[in-house]
Design a protein around this motif. Sequence first.
Motif, PDB file in Angstrom:
ATOM      1  N   VAL A   1      35.498  24.752   5.115  1.00  0.00           N
ATOM      2  CA  VAL A   1      35.601  25.569   3.910  1.00  0.00           C
ATOM      3  C   VAL A   1      34.878  26.907   4.079  1.00  0.00           C
ATOM      4  O   VAL A   1      35.416  27.952   3.695  1.00  0.00           O
ATOM      5  CB  VAL A   1      35.064  24.793   2.678  1.00  0.00           C
ATOM      6  CG1 VAL A   1      35.087  25.676   1.442  1.00  0.00           C
ATOM      7  CG2 VAL A   1      35.882  23.526   2.457  1.00  0.00           C
ATOM      8  N   LEU A   2      33.680  26.893   4.649  1.00  0.00           N
ATOM      9  CA  LEU A   2      32.913  28.134   4.781  1.00  0.00           C
ATOM     10  C   LEU A   2      33.660  29.215   5.561  1.00  0.00           C
ATOM     11  O   LEU A   2      33.711  30.364   5.105  1.00  0.00           O
ATOM     12  CB  LEU A   2      31.538  27.865   5.394  1.00  0.00           C
ATOM     13  CG  LEU A   2      30.633  29.083   5.542  1.00  0.00           C
ATOM     14  CD1 LEU A   2      30.384  29.750   4.188  1.00  0.00           C
ATOM     15  CD2 LEU A   2      29.312  28.687   6.197  1.00  0.00           C
ATOM     16  N   PRO A   3      34.276  28.907   6.703  1.00  0.00           N
ATOM     17  CA  PRO A   3      35.016  29.982   7.402  1.00  0.00           C
ATOM     18  C   PRO A   3      36.143  30.571   6.548  1.00  0.00           C
ATOM     19  O   PRO A   3      36.366  31.782   6.558  1.00  0.00           O
ATOM     20  CB  PRO A   3      35.581  29.274   8.642  1.00  0.00           C
ATOM     21  CG  PRO A   3      34.669  28.111   8.865  1.00  0.00           C
ATOM     22  CD  PRO A   3      34.227  27.666   7.497  1.00  0.00           C
ATOM     23  N   LYS A   4      36.839  29.732   5.782  1.00  0.00           N
ATOM     24  CA  LYS A   4      37.920  30.216   4.914  1.00  0.00           C
ATOM     25  C   LYS A   4      37.349  31.087   3.794  1.00  0.00           C
ATOM     26  O   LYS A   4      37.909  32.135   3.465  1.00  0.00           O
ATOM     27  CB  LYS A   4      38.670  29.014   4.334  1.00  0.00           C
ATOM     28  CG  LYS A   4      40.003  29.346   3.798  1.00  0.00           C
ATOM     29  CD  LYS A   4      40.916  29.739   4.921  1.00  0.00           C
ATOM     30  CE  LYS A   4      42.364  29.603   4.569  1.00  0.00           C
ATOM     31  NZ  LYS A   4      43.212  30.258   5.551  1.00  0.00           N
ATOM     32  N   LEU A   5      36.229  30.651   3.228  1.00  0.00           N
ATOM     33  CA  LEU A   5      35.567  31.425   2.181  1.00  0.00           C
ATOM     34  C   LEU A   5      35.131  32.789   2.705  1.00  0.00           C
ATOM     35  O   LEU A   5      35.337  33.814   2.059  1.00  0.00           O
ATOM     36  CB  LEU A   5      34.359  30.656   1.634  1.00  0.00           C
ATOM     37  CG  LEU A   5      33.499  31.375   0.613  1.00  0.00           C
ATOM     38  CD1 LEU A   5      34.274  31.611  -0.678  1.00  0.00           C
ATOM     39  CD2 LEU A   5      32.237  30.575   0.334  1.00  0.00           C
ATOM     40  N   MET A   6      34.547  32.812   3.883  1.00  0.00           N
ATOM     41  CA  MET A   6      34.070  34.079   4.448  1.00  0.00           C
ATOM     42  C   MET A   6      35.237  34.997   4.833  1.00  0.00           C
ATOM     43  O   MET A   6      35.131  36.215   4.726  1.00  0.00           O
ATOM     44  CB  MET A   6      33.145  33.808   5.620  1.00  0.00           C
ATOM     45  CG  MET A   6      31.849  33.147   5.163  1.00  0.00           C
ATOM     46  SD  MET A   6      30.710  32.785   6.483  1.00  0.00           S
ATOM     47  CE  MET A   6      30.043  34.425   6.753  1.00  0.00           C
TER      48      MET A   6
ATOM     49  N   ALA B   1      38.036  13.901  -1.517  1.00  0.00           N
ATOM     50  CA  ALA B   1      36.881  13.369  -2.242  1.00  0.00           C
ATOM     51  C   ALA B   1      35.876  12.834  -1.233  1.00  0.00           C
ATOM     52  O   ALA B   1      36.252  12.343  -0.169  1.00  0.00           O
ATOM     53  CB  ALA B   1      37.333  12.254  -3.185  1.00  0.00           C
ATOM     54  N   TRP B   2      34.621  12.964  -1.563  1.00  0.00           N
ATOM     55  CA  TRP B   2      33.523  12.459  -0.739  1.00  0.00           C
ATOM     56  C   TRP B   2      33.441  13.133   0.628  1.00  0.00           C
ATOM     57  O   TRP B   2      33.058  12.540   1.611  1.00  0.00           O
ATOM     58  CB  TRP B   2      33.607  10.935  -0.560  1.00  0.00           C
ATOM     59  CG  TRP B   2      33.690  10.224  -1.866  1.00  0.00           C
ATOM     60  CD1 TRP B   2      34.811   9.684  -2.428  1.00  0.00           C
ATOM     61  CD2 TRP B   2      32.644  10.008  -2.806  1.00  0.00           C
ATOM     62  NE1 TRP B   2      34.520   9.136  -3.644  1.00  0.00           N
ATOM     63  CE2 TRP B   2      33.190   9.320  -3.909  1.00  0.00           C
ATOM     64  CE3 TRP B   2      31.299  10.331  -2.832  1.00  0.00           C
ATOM     65  CZ2 TRP B   2      32.431   8.958  -5.011  1.00  0.00           C
ATOM     66  CZ3 TRP B   2      30.548   9.966  -3.933  1.00  0.00           C
ATOM     67  CH2 TRP B   2      31.117   9.280  -4.992  1.00  0.00           C
ATOM     68  N   SER B   3      33.836  14.403   0.698  1.00  0.00           N
ATOM     69  CA  SER B   3      33.716  15.139   1.953  1.00  0.00           C
ATOM     70  C   SER B   3      32.252  15.376   2.270  1.00  0.00           C
ATOM     71  O   SER B   3      31.428  15.580   1.378  1.00  0.00           O
ATOM     72  CB  SER B   3      34.452  16.480   1.866  1.00  0.00           C
ATOM     73  OG  SER B   3      35.833  16.273   1.724  1.00  0.00           O
ATOM     74  N   SER B   4      31.936  15.386   3.541  1.00  0.00           N
ATOM     75  CA  SER B   4      30.548  15.562   3.987  1.00  0.00           C
ATOM     76  C   SER B   4      30.157  17.033   3.968  1.00  0.00           C
ATOM     77  O   SER B   4      31.023  17.920   4.000  1.00  0.00           O
ATOM     78  CB  SER B   4      30.392  15.012   5.407  1.00  0.00           C
ATOM     79  OG  SER B   4      31.081  15.862   6.317  1.00  0.00           O
ATOM     80  N   PRO B   5      28.848  17.310   3.968  1.00  0.00           N
ATOM     81  CA  PRO B   5      28.399  18.708   4.082  1.00  0.00           C
ATOM     82  C   PRO B   5      28.953  19.378   5.335  1.00  0.00           C
ATOM     83  O   PRO B   5      29.316  20.553   5.303  1.00  0.00           O
ATOM     84  CB  PRO B   5      26.875  18.591   4.130  1.00  0.00           C
ATOM     85  CG  PRO B   5      26.572  17.323   3.404  1.00  0.00           C
ATOM     86  CD  PRO B   5      27.715  16.396   3.749  1.00  0.00           C
ATOM     87  N   THR B   6      29.062  18.631   6.418  1.00  0.00           N
ATOM     88  CA  THR B   6      29.600  19.182   7.664  1.00  0.00           C
ATOM     89  C   THR B   6      31.032  19.668   7.463  1.00  0.00           C
ATOM     90  O   THR B   6      31.416  20.729   7.955  1.00  0.00           O
ATOM     91  CB  THR B   6      29.546  18.132   8.790  1.00  0.00           C
ATOM     92  OG1 THR B   6      28.193  17.701   8.942  1.00  0.00           O
ATOM     93  CG2 THR B   6      30.062  18.671  10.100  1.00  0.00           C
ATOM     94  N   TYR B   7      31.826  18.906   6.730  1.00  0.00           N
ATOM     95  CA  TYR B   7      33.208  19.303   6.442  1.00  0.00           C
ATOM     96  C   TYR B   7      33.227  20.662   5.735  1.00  0.00           C
ATOM     97  O   TYR B   7      33.980  21.558   6.104  1.00  0.00           O
ATOM     98  CB  TYR B   7      33.901  18.249   5.576  1.00  0.00           C
ATOM     99  CG  TYR B   7      35.234  18.697   5.051  1.00  0.00           C
ATOM    100  CD1 TYR B   7      36.387  18.603   5.827  1.00  0.00           C
ATOM    101  CD2 TYR B   7      35.353  19.261   3.780  1.00  0.00           C
ATOM    102  CE1 TYR B   7      37.615  19.038   5.350  1.00  0.00           C
ATOM    103  CE2 TYR B   7      36.574  19.700   3.293  1.00  0.00           C
ATOM    104  CZ  TYR B   7      37.706  19.591   4.082  1.00  0.00           C
ATOM    105  OH  TYR B   7      38.901  20.029   3.603  1.00  0.00           O
ATOM    106  N   TYR B   8      32.391  20.804   4.702  1.00  0.00           N
ATOM    107  CA  TYR B   8      32.359  22.054   3.953  1.00  0.00           C
ATOM    108  C   TYR B   8      31.900  23.212   4.829  1.00  0.00           C
ATOM    109  O   TYR B   8      32.436  24.315   4.741  1.00  0.00           O
ATOM    110  CB  TYR B   8      31.456  21.934   2.729  1.00  0.00           C
ATOM    111  CG  TYR B   8      32.086  21.116   1.626  1.00  0.00           C
ATOM    112  CD1 TYR B   8      33.050  21.668   0.795  1.00  0.00           C
ATOM    113  CD2 TYR B   8      31.721  19.792   1.428  1.00  0.00           C
ATOM    114  CE1 TYR B   8      33.638  20.919  -0.213  1.00  0.00           C
ATOM    115  CE2 TYR B   8      32.306  19.041   0.425  1.00  0.00           C
ATOM    116  CZ  TYR B   8      33.265  19.607  -0.386  1.00  0.00           C
ATOM    117  OH  TYR B   8      33.842  18.872  -1.377  1.00  0.00           O
TER     118      TYR B   8
ATOM    119  N   GLY C   1      25.853  25.930  -3.548  1.00  0.00           N
ATOM    120  CA  GLY C   1      24.521  26.050  -2.958  1.00  0.00           C
ATOM    121  C   GLY C   1      24.558  25.883  -1.445  1.00  0.00           C
ATOM    122  O   GLY C   1      23.926  26.638  -0.701  1.00  0.00           O
ATOM    123  N   LEU C   2      25.312  24.894  -0.987  1.00  0.00           N
ATOM    124  CA  LEU C   2      25.424  24.633   0.450  1.00  0.00           C
ATOM    125  C   LEU C   2      26.044  25.815   1.190  1.00  0.00           C
ATOM    126  O   LEU C   2      25.585  26.198   2.259  1.00  0.00           O
ATOM    127  CB  LEU C   2      26.273  23.372   0.681  1.00  0.00           C
ATOM    128  CG  LEU C   2      26.579  23.010   2.130  1.00  0.00           C
ATOM    129  CD1 LEU C   2      25.299  22.572   2.849  1.00  0.00           C
ATOM    130  CD2 LEU C   2      27.632  21.919   2.189  1.00  0.00           C
TER     131      LEU C   2
END
Length: 151
Positions: A137-142, A126-133, A58-59
Amino acid sequence: MNVWNPKLRQAWKPCVYQSISQSGFSELPKSNGFLIIEANGGLNQQRLSICDVVAVAGLLNATLVIPIFHFNSVWRDSSKFGDIFDEEFFIYALRNHVNVVRELPEDILQRFDNNISNIVNLRVKAWSSPTYYLQKVLPKLMELRYVVFGF
Protein backbone atom coordinates in the motif's frame (compact mmCIF):
# COMPACT_ATOMS: atom_id res chain seq x y z
CA MET A 1 -9.27 -14.01 44.39
CA ASN A 2 -9.40 -10.75 42.45
CA VAL A 3 -10.90 -11.33 39.00
CA TRP A 4 -10.01 -7.88 37.71
CA ASN A 5 -6.25 -8.17 38.05
CA PRO A 6 -4.54 -9.14 34.79
CA LYS A 7 -2.60 -12.36 34.79
CA LEU A 8 1.15 -12.18 34.57
CA ARG A 9 2.24 -10.90 31.12
CA GLN A 10 -1.34 -10.08 30.08
CA ALA A 11 -1.33 -6.39 30.93
CA TRP A 12 -2.80 -3.96 28.41
CA LYS A 13 -0.25 -2.37 26.13
CA PRO A 14 -0.77 0.92 24.31
CA CYS A 15 -1.12 0.70 20.53
CA VAL A 16 0.62 4.05 20.07
CA TYR A 17 3.43 5.61 22.00
CA GLN A 18 3.13 9.29 22.67
CA SER A 19 6.01 11.60 22.04
CA ILE A 20 4.65 14.89 23.22
CA SER A 21 6.83 17.96 23.33
CA GLN A 22 6.73 20.38 26.24
CA SER A 23 4.05 22.39 24.44
CA GLY A 24 1.84 19.29 24.43
CA PHE A 25 2.03 18.88 20.66
CA SER A 26 4.54 16.87 18.72
CA GLU A 27 5.28 17.74 15.12
CA LEU A 28 4.41 14.88 12.80
CA PRO A 29 6.72 14.10 9.88
CA LYS A 30 5.74 15.14 6.36
CA SER A 31 2.80 13.07 5.13
CA ASN A 32 3.22 10.36 2.50
CA GLY A 33 -0.22 11.14 1.05
CA PHE A 34 -3.94 11.11 1.82
CA LEU A 35 -5.99 8.12 2.96
CA ILE A 36 -9.71 8.27 2.38
CA ILE A 37 -11.92 5.66 4.03
CA GLU A 38 -15.30 4.76 2.62
CA ALA A 39 -16.92 2.93 5.51
CA ASN A 40 -20.04 0.90 4.99
CA GLY A 41 -22.20 -1.53 6.89
CA GLY A 42 -23.76 -0.89 10.26
CA LEU A 43 -22.44 1.55 12.83
CA ASN A 44 -20.17 -1.02 14.44
CA GLN A 45 -18.63 -2.04 11.10
CA GLN A 46 -18.09 1.62 10.26
CA ARG A 47 -16.46 2.24 13.64
CA LEU A 48 -14.15 -0.75 13.15
CA SER A 49 -13.18 0.49 9.68
CA ILE A 50 -12.36 3.90 11.13
CA CYS A 51 -10.20 2.34 13.86
CA ASP A 52 -8.39 0.26 11.24
CA VAL A 53 -7.72 3.20 8.95
CA VAL A 54 -6.44 5.34 11.83
CA ALA A 55 -3.90 2.61 12.64
CA VAL A 56 -2.95 2.27 8.96
CA ALA A 57 -2.60 6.05 8.57
CA GLY A 58 -0.23 6.08 11.54
CA LEU A 59 1.77 3.16 10.16
CA LEU A 60 2.09 4.71 6.69
CA ASN A 61 2.49 8.28 7.93
CA ALA A 62 -0.49 9.30 5.85
CA THR A 63 -2.93 12.15 6.30
CA LEU A 64 -6.40 10.83 7.06
CA VAL A 65 -9.42 12.47 5.49
CA ILE A 66 -12.51 12.56 7.73
CA PRO A 67 -14.27 9.23 6.98
CA ILE A 68 -17.06 9.02 4.45
CA PHE A 69 -20.04 6.74 5.06
CA HIS A 70 -21.72 4.93 2.20
CA PHE A 71 -25.43 5.30 1.93
CA ASN A 72 -26.53 1.78 2.73
CA SER A 73 -29.48 0.47 0.75
CA VAL A 74 -30.39 -1.81 3.66
CA TRP A 75 -30.16 0.79 6.45
CA ARG A 76 -31.19 3.76 4.27
CA ASP A 77 -29.05 5.99 6.45
CA SER A 78 -27.46 9.04 4.86
CA SER A 79 -25.66 10.15 8.04
CA LYS A 80 -22.29 11.76 7.66
CA PHE A 81 -19.35 11.29 10.04
CA GLY A 82 -20.10 14.61 11.76
CA ASP A 83 -23.72 13.58 12.36
CA ILE A 84 -22.57 10.68 14.54
CA PHE A 85 -19.10 11.61 15.80
CA ASP A 86 -17.54 14.83 17.08
CA GLU A 87 -15.21 15.82 14.22
CA GLU A 88 -13.36 18.44 16.28
CA PHE A 89 -12.60 15.93 19.02
CA PHE A 90 -11.60 13.26 16.47
CA ILE A 91 -9.03 15.62 14.94
CA TYR A 92 -7.89 16.86 18.36
CA ALA A 93 -7.54 13.37 19.88
CA LEU A 94 -5.37 12.14 17.00
CA ARG A 95 -3.26 15.30 16.64
CA ASN A 96 -0.07 13.71 18.03
CA HIS A 97 -0.43 10.49 16.04
CA VAL A 98 -2.10 11.13 12.68
CA ASN A 99 -2.74 14.23 10.58
CA VAL A 100 -6.47 14.54 9.94
CA VAL A 101 -8.17 16.88 7.48
CA ARG A 102 -11.86 17.45 6.83
CA GLU A 103 -11.57 16.98 3.08
CA LEU A 104 -9.04 16.60 0.31
CA PRO A 105 -7.37 19.79 -0.89
CA GLU A 106 -9.33 21.52 -3.65
CA ASP A 107 -6.65 20.93 -6.32
CA ILE A 108 -6.86 17.16 -5.80
CA LEU A 109 -10.67 17.18 -5.82
CA GLN A 110 -10.68 19.12 -9.10
CA ARG A 111 -8.50 16.46 -10.75
CA PHE A 112 -11.33 14.01 -10.11
CA ASP A 113 -14.26 16.28 -10.98
CA ASN A 114 -14.97 16.73 -7.25
CA ASN A 115 -15.93 13.05 -7.09
CA ILE A 116 -13.79 10.86 -4.83
CA SER A 117 -15.32 7.79 -6.46
CA ASN A 118 -12.93 8.50 -9.36
CA ILE A 119 -9.87 8.05 -7.09
CA VAL A 120 -8.10 4.69 -7.03
CA ASN A 121 -9.80 2.40 -4.50
CA LEU A 122 -7.47 -0.09 -2.85
CA ARG A 123 -9.36 -3.13 -1.65
CA VAL A 124 -7.30 -4.70 1.10
CA LYS A 125 -7.71 -8.13 2.61
CA ALA A 126 -9.13 -8.24 6.09
CA TRP A 127 -6.52 -8.86 8.76
CA SER A 128 -3.63 -7.75 6.56
CA SER A 129 -0.29 -7.49 8.33
CA PRO A 130 1.70 -4.28 8.82
CA THR A 131 4.23 -5.71 6.36
CA TYR A 132 1.51 -5.95 3.70
CA TYR A 133 0.62 -2.28 4.16
CA LEU A 134 4.26 -1.21 4.08
CA GLN A 135 5.16 -3.31 1.04
CA LYS A 136 1.97 -3.06 -1.06
CA VAL A 137 0.00 0.00 0.00
CA LEU A 138 2.73 2.50 0.90
CA PRO A 139 4.41 2.46 -2.54
CA LYS A 140 1.01 3.03 -4.21
CA LEU A 141 0.21 5.84 -1.77
CA MET A 142 3.56 7.53 -2.39
CA GLU A 143 3.14 7.16 -6.16
CA LEU A 144 -0.43 8.50 -6.35
CA ARG A 145 -0.42 10.71 -3.18
CA TYR A 146 -4.05 9.74 -2.40
CA VAL A 147 -5.93 6.47 -2.20
CA VAL A 148 -9.37 5.37 -1.11
CA PHE A 149 -9.74 2.40 1.23
CA GLY A 150 -12.81 0.26 1.24
CA PHE A 151 -12.60 -2.19 4.13
